[in-house]
Design a protein around this motif. Structure first.
Motif, PDB file in Angstrom:
ATOM      1  N   GLY A 195       0.591  -0.805   0.137  1.00 47.45           N
ATOM      2  CA  GLY A 195      -0.413   0.220   0.140  1.00 47.45           C
ATOM      3  C   GLY A 195       0.873   1.535  -0.050  1.00 47.45           C
ATOM      4  N   PHE A 243      -0.961   1.251   5.722  1.00 51.68           N
ATOM      5  CA  PHE A 243      -2.173  -0.189   6.615  1.00 51.68           C
ATOM      6  C   PHE A 243      -2.243   0.231   7.580  1.00 51.68           C
ATOM      7  CE2 PHE A 243      -2.886  -1.205   1.845  1.00 51.68           C
ATOM      8  CZ  PHE A 243      -4.213  -1.558   1.702  1.00 51.68           C
ATOM      9  N   HIS A 272      -4.036  -0.753   9.815  1.00 52.27           N
ATOM     10  CA  HIS A 272      -5.216  -2.090   9.309  1.00 52.27           C
ATOM     11  C   HIS A 272      -4.504  -3.560  10.421  1.00 52.27           C
ATOM     12  CE1 HIS A 272      -6.989  -5.107   7.361  1.00 52.27           C
ATOM     13  NE2 HIS A 272      -7.221  -3.816   6.278  1.00 52.27           N
ATOM     14  N   LYS A 273      -5.670  -4.443  11.184  1.00 52.33           N
ATOM     15  CA  LYS A 273      -5.199  -5.244  11.389  1.00 52.33           C
ATOM     16  C   LYS A 273      -4.509  -6.235  10.580  1.00 52.33           C
ATOM     17  CE  LYS A 273      -9.156  -5.446  14.791  1.00 52.33           C
ATOM     18  NZ  LYS A 273     -10.137  -6.479  15.041  1.00 52.33           N
ATOM     19  N   LYS A 274      -4.455  -6.431   9.751  1.00 59.22           N
ATOM     20  CA  LYS A 274      -3.640  -7.154   7.995  1.00 59.22           C
ATOM     21  C   LYS A 274      -2.419  -6.879   8.609  1.00 59.22           C
ATOM     22  CE  LYS A 274      -7.799  -8.552   6.287  1.00 59.22           C
ATOM     23  NZ  LYS A 274      -8.604  -8.998   4.941  1.00 59.22           N
ATOM     24  N   PHE A 275      -2.494  -5.915   8.466  1.00 65.25           N
ATOM     25  CA  PHE A 275      -0.316  -5.067   8.457  1.00 65.25           C
ATOM     26  C   PHE A 275       0.172  -6.041   9.584  1.00 65.25           C
ATOM     27  CE2 PHE A 275       2.360  -1.653   8.809  1.00 65.25           C
ATOM     28  CZ  PHE A 275       3.602  -1.958   8.233  1.00 65.25           C
ATOM     29  N   ALA A 298      -0.981 -11.726   4.003  1.00 63.15           N
ATOM     30  CA  ALA A 298      -1.115 -11.193   4.578  1.00 63.15           C
ATOM     31  C   ALA A 298      -1.061 -10.071   3.726  1.00 63.15           C
ATOM     32  CB  ALA A 298      -0.703 -10.697   6.282  1.00 63.15           C
ATOM     33  N   ALA A 299      -0.043  -9.613   3.265  1.00 61.37           N
ATOM     34  CA  ALA A 299      -0.134  -8.812   2.339  1.00 61.37           C
ATOM     35  C   ALA A 299      -0.836  -8.668   0.654  1.00 61.37           C
ATOM     36  CB  ALA A 299       1.030  -8.315   1.703  1.00 61.37           C
ATOM     37  N   SER A 313      -3.868 -10.360   0.766  1.00 59.78           N
ATOM     38  CA  SER A 313      -5.022  -9.620   1.141  1.00 59.78           C
ATOM     39  C   SER A 313      -5.451  -8.537   1.817  1.00 59.78           C
ATOM     40  CB  SER A 313      -5.686 -10.627   2.912  1.00 59.78           C
ATOM     41  OG  SER A 313      -4.959 -10.549   3.764  1.00 59.78           O
ATOM     42  N   MET A 314      -4.518  -7.382   2.594  1.00 61.93           N
ATOM     43  CA  MET A 314      -4.818  -6.763   2.545  1.00 61.93           C
ATOM     44  C   MET A 314      -4.602  -5.783   1.008  1.00 61.93           C
ATOM     45  SD  MET A 314      -2.328  -4.827   5.435  1.00 61.93           S
ATOM     46  CE  MET A 314      -0.583  -5.414   4.814  1.00 61.93           C
ATOM     47  N   GLU A 358      -8.782  -7.192  -0.600  1.00 63.31           N
ATOM     48  CA  GLU A 358      -9.736  -7.013   0.132  1.00 63.31           C
ATOM     49  C   GLU A 358     -11.018  -6.090  -0.565  1.00 63.31           C
ATOM     50  OE1 GLU A 358      -9.762  -6.666   4.043  1.00 63.31           O
ATOM     51  OE2 GLU A 358      -8.835  -4.076   3.498  1.00 63.31           O
ATOM     52  N   ILE A 387      -9.521 -13.580   1.869  1.00 65.82           N
ATOM     53  CA  ILE A 387      -8.676 -14.051   2.314  1.00 65.82           C
ATOM     54  C   ILE A 387      -8.742 -15.816   2.846  1.00 65.82           C
ATOM     55  CG2 ILE A 387     -10.897 -12.921   4.173  1.00 65.82           C
ATOM     56  CD1 ILE A 387      -6.859 -13.074   5.094  1.00 65.82           C
TER      57      ILE A 387
END
Length: 603
Positions: free
Chosen positions: A475, A486, A489-492, A554-555, A557-558, A561, A568
């Motif tokens: 991002g 991000f 962001h939780k996924k970050f 994780a990267a 899916s961010m 999404e 995810i």
């Protein structure tokens, strides 16, 4: 003529068969029946029907020099549609006709997987299952010697009776039937047969019990012969299995299990494996119980032969040994010429489970451990030898180290004085170990360096990638503050933590895998420090690979999404593959450590 033989006796000499074939061949019109023969083999029903319409007698005549009817030819040629059409117009007595190979049509069908055709043949003539070939073998035995199709075997077993002329369950062929059925792994079907005819459980030959002799050569058919990783263990423990056979469904089970079996192929294989294991244990218990009921020491002394005990011990089938000792406790003292007592056989073959079983009888185990063989070898000498049946797939260095650990554990069981005892060649156990492992030592040290160099390359690549990923985060960064977009962001968080773990573990792997030309060498010649460093480097590298996979998932899916709502789910599913592999690599080693610890705890 063949059918006449079958009516008089199921056993026909080869001379009589040759004479019948020669006599038949003299008057056989090969060129006349050749078009019919070829049409059947090609599956050409139109030409076949035209020939039969022109000559209706060809339907029951022998159309080959081997004395086969049209129905025989279709079955041998696996032309099942023609078999079905011929059978509709075939007289019932022709179904029991033997060719000059001694087989009916059902004998050939039994060698296939066409259960429906088999059922139609039996429905048209129920006596066809009782017809034997020239050796006295029914179609049931033929089904076990070819494809071993479970449904085929089950149907023939339930539709075959112990009647003349074959008497398949009490006659001369009964021993072969039991041996083939046990070797096929259909132990639940075997149990069903033994419950109908208990006398089959105690059939034996010069090698002892036929059933136990076969089972002792099938370690994979018992729980002790299989090692499962944690995910599979969970499914294995909770897989419902019905040991009782139902007449119409040998795979009967619960509704939930059937649904899982429909959607997950792996579940079916686990359930079938568990059924085989539990059925094998139950079959073993039944055979031993029938033998003990004979109340004849000379009988069961030959029934449970030394070969059976040796096979079970060297293969680590503790279920057979445990059940054996329950019914015949004195067999724990079995001594096999040129092999020794049970614990000596177990030590030579690296069977920790057998030693753990014997350790449940402390006094007996201590006495057996102290035994010395004819060559003045102690149990430590036996542990020092190279085991050809237990080669490690991880490399010669790790195999040498594992063998050294095994020797140390056996020395703990043994008397301290045995460390200095010399065999007839004048060597101690440690000297035997060093001599026998010399070829593996040089190979092992070279293997360590080669693997270290290869793993260093992978670790360097991961460190480079994860370092670059930490700087150029998914991002991008805020242009004014330089903060990742991000960041909240939780996924970050998952991404950056996994990336950091992967980077640091890859660096730790590099530090452990740095080439060392010298290191402390133990008495076996293996550079101990290099082995330890290689192991640590491999474990760190494994963690780094898994963490890199998680960071990538994780990267990705961010970034996707917003466009792909369920990305995810799919990405996480694929990310589980490295996790599963990591578990399968780590678990066997942890399991072996626990087994060694249990042996040490016995002391």
């Amino acid at each position: 003529m063949a059918s006449a033989y079958a009516e008089s006796s199921p056993l026909i000499s080869s001379d009589h068969v040759k004479a019948a074939v020669t006599e038949f061949a003299r008057g056989f019109n090969h060129s006349y029946y050749l078009p019919l023969h070829l049409a059947i083999l090609k599956g050409d029903w139109k030409s076949t029907r035209a020939f039969l319409d022109n000559d209706p007698s060809a339907l029951t005549a022998k159309v080959t020099v081997n004395g086969r009817t049209a129905l025989h030819v279709a079955a041998v040629g696996t032309q099942w549609k023609i078999v079905e059409k011929l059978m509709k117009n075939m007289p019932t007595n022709i179904l029991t006709e033997l060719d000059f190979m001694g087989c009916t049509c059902l004998h050939y069908v039994a060698m296939s997987e066409k259960v429906n055709d088999e059922k139609k043949l039996v429905a048209k003539n129920t006596s066809v299952t009782q017809v034997t070939d020239f050796k006295g073998f029914t179609p049931l035995i033929y089904s076990l010697t070819s494809t071993r199709h479970r449904d085929m075997v089950w149907y023939l077993l339930t539709n075959t009776t112990d009647e003349r002329p074959g008497c398949p369950f009490s006659g001369p062929s009964a021993s072969q039937l039991v041996a083939l059925l046990t070797a096929s792994g259909f132990h639940d079907i075997t149990m069903h047969l033994l419950q109908r005819y208990p006398g089959l459980a105690t059939i034996s030959d010069s090698n002892g019990s036929i059933i136990l002799n076969v089972l002792s050569k099938l370690p994979s058919h018992f729980p002790s012969g299989n090692t499962y990783v944690p995910p599979t263990i969970f499914f294995y423990k909770h897989a419902p299995v019905e040991l009782e056979l139902l007449p119409n469904d040998p795979h009967s089970g619960k509704i939930i299990s059937n649904l899982l079996q429909h959607f997950f192929a792996h579940w079916k294989s686990i359930r079938d494996a568990k059924l085989t294991h539990l059925s094998a244990v139950r079959l073993t218990e039944f055979v031993f119980s029938q033998a003990s009921a004979m109340n004849d020491y000379q009988f069961y002394e030959s029934f449970v032969s030394a070969d059976i005990i040796f096979n079970a011990t060297s293969s680590g089938i503790v279920e057979i040994l445990s059940i054996c000792f329950q019914f015949f406790p004195e067999l724990v003292w079995t001594h096999i010429p040129n092999e020794g007592y049970l614990i000596q056989i177990a030590i030579k073959n690296r069977q920790e489970k057998v030693i753990r079983l014997l350790s449940e009888m402390p006094i007996i185990c201590k006495l057996l451990v102290l035994a010395i063989d004819e060559s003045n070898n102690t149990t430590s000498h036996l542990a020092a030898r190279v085991c050809s049946n237990n080669k490690s797939t991880l490399g010669a260095a790790l195999q040498v180290e594992r063998d050294s650990q095994w020797l140390q554990e056996v020395e703990k069981l043994n008397h301290p004085f045995h460390k200095v005892v010399k065999n007839k060649n004048g060597k101690t156990a440690r000297e035997v170990f060093i001599e026998e492992h010399k070829p593996m030592v040089e190979e092992g040290n070279n293997w360590i360096r080669d693997r270290s160099n290869g793993c260093m390359l992978v670790a360097t690549l991961i460190a480079t990638i994860t370092f670059a990923a930490a700087i150029t985060v998914p991002g991008g960064n805020n242009q004014e503050k330089g903060i990742p977009i991000f960041l909240l962001h939780k996924k970050f968080t998952v991404f950056i933590v996994s990336d950091a773990i992967a980077f640091y573990c890859s660096m730790a792997s590099l530090m452990n895998l740095l080439p060392e030309t010298k290191g402390p060498i133990n008495e076996e010649g293996i550079q101990t420090e290099l082995v330890i460093r290689l192991k640590l480097g491999l474990y760190y590298l494994l963690i780094a690979l898994v963490a890199t996979t998680i960071a990538f998932a994780a990267a990705l899916s961010m970034l996707l999404e917003k466009r792909f709502k369920f990305s995810i789910v799919y990405i996480s599913s694929l990310a589980c593959l490295p996790l599963h592999y990591a578990t399968s690599v780590l678990y066997p080693n942890l399991r072996r450590i626990k087994l060694l610890q249990s042996i040490a705890a016995f002391v």
